[in-house]
Scaffold this motif. Structure first.
Motif, PDB file in Angstrom:
ATOM      1  N   ASN A 213       0.762  -1.517   0.261  1.00  0.00           N
ATOM      2  CA  ASN A 213      -0.365   0.559  -0.460  1.00  0.00           C
ATOM      3  C   ASN A 213       0.667   1.190  -0.076  1.00  0.00           C
ATOM      4  O   ASN A 213       0.303   2.483  -0.870  1.00  0.00           O
ATOM      5  CB  ASN A 213      -0.616   0.114   1.579  1.00  0.00           C
ATOM      6  N   ALA A 214       1.948   1.489   0.486  1.00  0.00           N
ATOM      7  CA  ALA A 214       2.658   2.496   0.665  1.00  0.00           C
ATOM      8  C   ALA A 214       3.618   2.812  -1.105  1.00  0.00           C
ATOM      9  O   ALA A 214       3.123   4.058  -1.294  1.00  0.00           O
ATOM     10  CB  ALA A 214       4.148   1.745   1.562  1.00  0.00           C
ATOM     11  N   TRP A 215       3.877   0.928  -1.164  1.00  0.00           N
ATOM     12  CA  TRP A 215       3.895   1.489  -2.876  1.00  0.00           C
ATOM     13  C   TRP A 215       3.125   2.919  -3.763  1.00  0.00           C
ATOM     14  O   TRP A 215       3.916   2.899  -4.577  1.00  0.00           O
ATOM     15  CB  TRP A 215       4.881   0.086  -2.952  1.00  0.00           C
ATOM     16  N   GLN A 216       1.700   1.895  -3.631  1.00  0.00           N
ATOM     17  CA  GLN A 216       1.032   1.838  -4.478  1.00  0.00           C
ATOM     18  C   GLN A 216       0.430   3.970  -4.060  1.00  0.00           C
ATOM     19  O   GLN A 216       0.630   4.657  -5.104  1.00  0.00           O
ATOM     20  CB  GLN A 216      -0.093   1.237  -3.827  1.00  0.00           C
ATOM     21  N   THR A 217       0.427   3.698  -3.212  1.00  0.00           N
ATOM     22  CA  THR A 217       0.653   5.659  -2.225  1.00  0.00           C
ATOM     23  C   THR A 217       1.535   5.931  -3.178  1.00  0.00           C
ATOM     24  O   THR A 217       1.099   7.519  -3.604  1.00  0.00           O
ATOM     25  CB  THR A 217       0.112   5.828  -1.399  1.00  0.00           C
ATOM     26  N   THR A 218       2.575   5.696  -3.402  1.00  0.00           N
ATOM     27  CA  THR A 218       3.901   6.680  -3.564  1.00  0.00           C
ATOM     28  C   THR A 218       4.092   7.211  -4.757  1.00  0.00           C
ATOM     29  O   THR A 218       3.186   8.044  -5.489  1.00  0.00           O
ATOM     30  CB  THR A 218       5.060   6.062  -2.906  1.00  0.00           C
ATOM     31  N   VAL A 219       3.272   5.980  -6.105  1.00  0.00           N
ATOM     32  CA  VAL A 219       3.135   6.178  -7.305  1.00  0.00           C
ATOM     33  C   VAL A 219       1.459   7.219  -7.785  1.00  0.00           C
ATOM     34  O   VAL A 219       1.847   7.370  -8.245  1.00  0.00           O
ATOM     35  CB  VAL A 219       3.019   4.736  -7.426  1.00  0.00           C
ATOM     36  N   LYS A 220       1.058   6.786  -6.520  1.00  0.00           N
ATOM     37  CA  LYS A 220       0.267   7.563  -7.287  1.00  0.00           C
ATOM     38  C   LYS A 220      -0.119   8.749  -6.910  1.00  0.00           C
ATOM     39  O   LYS A 220      -0.713  10.148  -6.592  1.00  0.00           O
ATOM     40  CB  LYS A 220      -1.640   7.452  -6.194  1.00  0.00           C
ATOM     41  N   VAL A 221       1.193   9.658  -5.435  1.00  0.00           N
ATOM     42  CA  VAL A 221       1.201  11.131  -5.173  1.00  0.00           C
ATOM     43  C   VAL A 221       1.928  10.900  -6.259  1.00  0.00           C
ATOM     44  O   VAL A 221       2.168  12.582  -7.077  1.00  0.00           O
ATOM     45  CB  VAL A 221       1.850  10.714  -4.356  1.00  0.00           C
ATOM     46  N   ILE A 222       2.681  11.005  -7.302  1.00  0.00           N
ATOM     47  CA  ILE A 222       3.499  11.171  -7.078  1.00  0.00           C
ATOM     48  C   ILE A 222       3.181  11.263  -8.943  1.00  0.00           C
ATOM     49  O   ILE A 222       3.541  12.248  -9.121  1.00  0.00           O
ATOM     50  CB  ILE A 222       5.229  10.283  -7.275  1.00  0.00           C
ATOM     51  N   THR A 223       2.409  10.249  -9.443  1.00  0.00           N
ATOM     52  CA  THR A 223       1.193  10.586 -10.452  1.00  0.00           C
ATOM     53  C   THR A 223       0.908  11.702 -10.786  1.00  0.00           C
ATOM     54  O   THR A 223       0.030  12.231 -11.956  1.00  0.00           O
ATOM     55  CB  THR A 223       0.148   8.904 -11.118  1.00  0.00           C
ATOM     56  N   THR A 224       0.117  12.296  -9.344  1.00  0.00           N
ATOM     57  CA  THR A 224      -0.748  12.927  -9.441  1.00  0.00           C
ATOM     58  C   THR A 224      -0.089  14.488  -9.529  1.00  0.00           C
ATOM     59  O   THR A 224      -0.650  15.100  -9.953  1.00  0.00           O
ATOM     60  CB  THR A 224      -2.239  13.188  -7.616  1.00  0.00           C
ATOM     61  N   GLY A 225       1.158  13.990  -8.860  1.00  0.00           N
ATOM     62  CA  GLY A 225       1.693  15.737  -8.945  1.00  0.00           C
ATOM     63  C   GLY A 225       2.244  16.318 -10.614  1.00  0.00           C
ATOM     64  O   GLY A 225       1.985  16.669 -10.704  1.00  0.00           O
ATOM     65  N   ILE A 226       2.926  15.219 -11.240  1.00  0.00           N
ATOM     66  CA  ILE A 226       3.310  15.358 -12.235  1.00  0.00           C
ATOM     67  C   ILE A 226       1.937  15.683 -12.944  1.00  0.00           C
ATOM     68  O   ILE A 226       1.644  16.686 -14.389  1.00  0.00           O
ATOM     69  CB  ILE A 226       3.571  13.844 -12.703  1.00  0.00           C
ATOM     70  N   LEU A 227       0.585  15.273 -13.213  1.00  0.00           N
ATOM     71  CA  LEU A 227      -0.514  15.319 -13.783  1.00  0.00           C
ATOM     72  C   LEU A 227      -0.491  16.642 -13.616  1.00  0.00           C
ATOM     73  O   LEU A 227      -1.235  17.671 -14.341  1.00  0.00           O
ATOM     74  CB  LEU A 227      -1.608  14.956 -13.804  1.00  0.00           C
ATOM     75  N   ALA A 228      -0.769  17.266 -12.564  1.00  0.00           N
ATOM     76  CA  ALA A 228      -1.159  18.801 -11.971  1.00  0.00           C
ATOM     77  C   ALA A 228      -0.182  19.495 -11.935  1.00  0.00           C
ATOM     78  O   ALA A 228      -0.218  20.561 -12.655  1.00  0.00           O
ATOM     79  CB  ALA A 228      -0.911  18.911 -10.103  1.00  0.00           C
ATOM     80  N   ALA A 229       1.183  18.893 -12.227  1.00  0.00           N
ATOM     81  CA  ALA A 229       2.520  20.128 -13.196  1.00  0.00           C
ATOM     82  C   ALA A 229       1.926  20.357 -14.494  1.00  0.00           C
ATOM     83  O   ALA A 229       2.019  21.655 -15.025  1.00  0.00           O
ATOM     84  CB  ALA A 229       3.658  19.242 -13.398  1.00  0.00           C
ATOM     85  N   LEU A 230       1.197  19.360 -14.829  1.00  0.00           N
ATOM     86  CA  LEU A 230       1.099  19.535 -16.408  1.00  0.00           C
ATOM     87  C   LEU A 230       0.122  20.604 -16.780  1.00  0.00           C
ATOM     88  O   LEU A 230       0.134  21.336 -17.575  1.00  0.00           O
ATOM     89  CB  LEU A 230       1.178  17.892 -17.749  1.00  0.00           C
ATOM     90  N   LEU A 231      -1.481  19.668 -16.364  1.00  0.00           N
ATOM     91  CA  LEU A 231      -2.517  20.888 -16.626  1.00  0.00           C
ATOM     92  C   LEU A 231      -2.182  22.574 -15.917  1.00  0.00           C
ATOM     93  O   LEU A 231      -3.010  23.745 -16.483  1.00  0.00           O
ATOM     94  CB  LEU A 231      -3.315  20.408 -15.107  1.00  0.00           C
ATOM     95  N   VAL A 232      -1.312  22.303 -14.828  1.00  0.00           N
ATOM     96  CA  VAL A 232      -0.811  24.160 -14.499  1.00  0.00           C
ATOM     97  C   VAL A 232       0.223  24.584 -15.720  1.00  0.00           C
ATOM     98  O   VAL A 232       0.018  25.551 -16.248  1.00  0.00           O
ATOM     99  CB  VAL A 232       0.178  24.554 -13.322  1.00  0.00           C
TER     100      VAL A 232
END
Length: 111
Positions: free
Chosen positions: A79-98
């Motif tokens: 679960n820690a690995w899955q959460t880390t991947v989700k946070v990184i993916t969300t951060g990258i997508l947010a940066a692309l949207l901004v």
């Protein structure tokens, strides 16, 4: 080794040779040898359990609890690995949207 070869090649009744206290070898019937090995394995297992403090009647319960604890640890790690991947993916997508919003001047950037 020789006895095993004879048993497979000719099907004759064989004997297993075991060390004798005086350096000689004494014949032991395969059934007796198997019984001797079973007793030795059982004693070894009992010693091993005693070494780890699991010789009491609750050893099975203790081992189940250890397995449950290990399974919980593995779940937490996954679960820690899955959460880390989700946070990184969300951060990258947010940066692309901004970045896209700035590029399209939707956020009131420099005109």
């Amino acid at each position: 080794m020789l006895a095993a070869r004879r048993a497979h090649s000719g099907g004759r009744s064989t004997r297993v040779w075991s060390p004798h206290p005086r350096g000689k070898h004494a014949p032991v019937a395969p059934r007796d040898f198997d019984e001797l090995l079973d007793r030795a394995a059982e004693r070894g297992a009992e010693r091993c359990l005693a070494h780890f403090g699991l010789e009491s009647g609750s050893a099975a319960k203790d081992i189940r609890e250890l397995r449950d604890l290990l399974e919980a640890w593995r779940d937490a790690r996954r679960n820690a690995w899955q959460t880390t991947v989700k946070v990184i993916t969300t951060g990258i997508l947010a940066a692309l949207l901004v970045g896209a919003a700035i590029k399209l001047k939707l956020m009131g950037g420099a005109q």
